[in-house]
Design an enzyme around this catalytic site. Structure first.
Site, PDB file in Angstrom:
ATOM      1  N   HIS A   1      -1.572  -7.710  -6.416  1.00 39.18           N
ATOM      2  CA  HIS A   1      -0.135  -7.602  -6.133  1.00 39.18           C
ATOM      3  C   HIS A   1       0.695  -8.603  -6.936  1.00 39.18           C
ATOM      4  O   HIS A   1       1.927  -8.528  -6.939  1.00 39.18           O
ATOM      5  CB  HIS A   1       0.139  -7.746  -4.622  1.00 39.18           C
TER       6      HIS A   1
ATOM      7  N   SER B   1       0.159 -16.672  -3.281  1.00 36.88           N
ATOM      8  CA  SER B   1      -0.554 -15.424  -3.555  1.00 36.88           C
ATOM      9  C   SER B   1      -1.434 -15.541  -4.794  1.00 36.88           C
ATOM     10  O   SER B   1      -1.050 -16.152  -5.801  1.00 36.88           O
ATOM     11  CB  SER B   1       0.441 -14.284  -3.779  1.00 36.88           C
TER      12      SER B   1
END
Length: 487
Positions: free
Chosen positions: A73, A214
């Protein structure tokens, strides 16, 4: 059957992993804090170019000298990325920093943004990075390994310091104990959102990953003291970074070991491995081969349990990344002296009917003349012929040192730290057998690796009175033990 044979083929990284020169100051105290500079030397900052300015977007983990692991992502089509390594403070120019461009970015082919499945990606750097104190790969866990509940792992990154807060300037670390799958999938925790290919950690409502973390690693220390990357920061609760019973969810690295290896292979060589040398598995972690097989410009993987080189998914075989390759410091290429090297695997292998360690001989043991030993490998079937498709074996009786060093034989090129075998002009080692074992059976029936294929005659593979020369393993037992215990 010689079940301890292996194949060394071109692939992924070949450096030490998970043992930083500046160890992190880790405690069981809950709460995020500034990390000691360069104590997590595999932590990278993935940055994108916005109108000429490089901005941090995600974390990631260096897992070899040319590969970075991050989250799918984190990757957006059309963006220009770079990888920043050796960083501590994102706002300062640091002498330790290294910036490299991606050669390719490979997102898992089954990545699902809707259900956040297979949230994993690999970045190949445009050149191998120089591994040093401040830039070093992390280790990978064994395939399929499951963290026990409450394992003390650490998330690291430059994510937001609080929900809606600023991105951290200094690299942060936080203790996030792992949460087992049974707990994390409870209805009042994450329920069906969490799959078995994920790892949960945290959930106390105090400490968690946040935006900007992330793609970064969940770092867990193994029993040997090395740090392994067990997770890739994938998602958390949208309402808040710190929410009770909503631990940070990571992609489980051990669930994707096969994908990581296969992607590295395909991106490096277009989907086909190149056989380089043989070798012998001598423990769950270590492989013995020849120093002349190792080229510092290349990267390697080890394949075990193989019989046919043409069958890719051969039952009982497995491919393992190398963590470190150590050639003898006194190896001489000119005279082929001390032609021996050890390869440490990135994770211990599980022994089976098809993968098993060979024994080592007693220190100093010299084989008697005529001892019936067997060479095995996938070397050329004749001097200029093709490599063997199937593993070959050949009986090569030992030739004693007095004979082998005779002027009509190998003369001064043979030393007492070598073993000579063969020389009948019919059977011998050949190109592609290098590094492989000379297998000799002990009185108790076990097989020991007494030699490592070093060299043969330049006139051809089968030349009378030019037996295959092996590095004598019994002359290097103390070196082998020292390397294995100190690395």
């Amino acid at each position: 059957m010689m079940k301890f044979l292996l194949l060394v083929v071109l692939a992924a990284g070949a450096y030490g992993c998970g043992l930083p020169s500046f160890p992190p100051m880790v405690t069981r105290v809950v709460g995020g804090e500034d990390a000691t500079p360069n104590s997590w030397p595999w932590q990278i900052s993935l940055q994108y170019n916005k109108e000429g300015e490089w901005r941090h977007t995600c974390g990631g983990t260096l897992i070899s000298d040319q590969w970075v692991l991050t989250a799918a992502h984190c990757i957006s089509k059309g963006k220009q990325y770079r990888v920043a390594m050796g960083k501590h403070n994102l706002t300062q120019d640091e002498d330790t920093a290294v910036f490299m461009n991606p050669a390719s970015i490979i997102v898992h082919e089954k990545w699902s943004p809707l259900f956040i499945r297979n949230d994993i990606a690999l970045i190949k750097l445009d050149a191998p990075v120089n591994v040093k104190d401040t830039v070093m790969p992390a280790c990978l866990p064994a395939a399929g390994f499951l963290l026990p509940h409450n394992s003390p792992c650490y998330v690291t990154g430059w994510g937001r310091l609080s929900t809606g807060g600023p991105i951290a300037e200094n690299l942060q670390q936080a203790l996030l104990p792992s949460v087992d799958h049974a707990t994390c999938t409870r209805s009042d925790w994450w329920g069906g959102m969490v799959r078995k290919t994920m790892v949960c950690a945290g959930g106390d409502g105090v400490v968690a990953g946040c935006n900007g973390d992330s793609g970064g690693p969940l770092n867990c220390q193994n029993a040997e003291g090395a740090w392994e990357v067990h997770g890739i920061v994938s998602f958390g609760l949208g309402l808040s970074c710190n929410f009770p019973k909503k631990p940070t969810v990571f992609t489980s690295v051990s669930s994707y070991a096969g994908w990581i290896n296969s992607v590295s292979l395909q991106a490096d060589t277009g989907g086909s491995w190149s056989h380089v040398c043989g070798g012998a598995l001598i423990s769950a972690n270590w492989v013995l081969t020849a120093a002349h097989c190792i080229n510092v410009r290349n990267t390697y993987r080890v394949q075990l349990g193989k019989h046919s080189l043409k069958v890719e998914d051969e039952e009982g075989s497995l491919a393992v990344w190398t963590a470190r390759i150590i050639s003898h410091k006194q190896y001489s290429t000119m005279l082929s002296r001390n032609d021996i090297a050890l390869i440490k695997l990135s994770s211990p292998v599980t022994f089976s009917d098809t993968v098993m360690a060979a024994c080592l001989p007693e220190p100093g043991l010299v084989l008697p003349r005529g001892a019936p030993c067997h060479l095995s490998g996938w070397g050329r079937l004749s001097t200029s012929g093709p490599l063997a498709d199937l593993l070959q074996q050949a009986l090569l009786p030992v030739v004693n040192y007095e004979t082998c060093s005779h002027p009509d034989w190998w003369s001064f090129l043979a030393t007492d730290k070598m073993v000579c075998a063969g020389g009948d002009g019919i059977k011998s080692g050949c190109s592609g057998d290098s590094g492989g074992p000379l297998n000799c059976q002990s009185p108790d029936g076990s097989w020991a690796v007494h030699g490592v294929v070093s060299f043969g005659s330049g006139q051809g593979c089968n030349v009378l009175q030019k037996p295959t020369i092996f590095t004598r393993v019994s002359a290097y037992i103390s070196w082998i033990n020292k390397v294995m215990t100190t690395n």
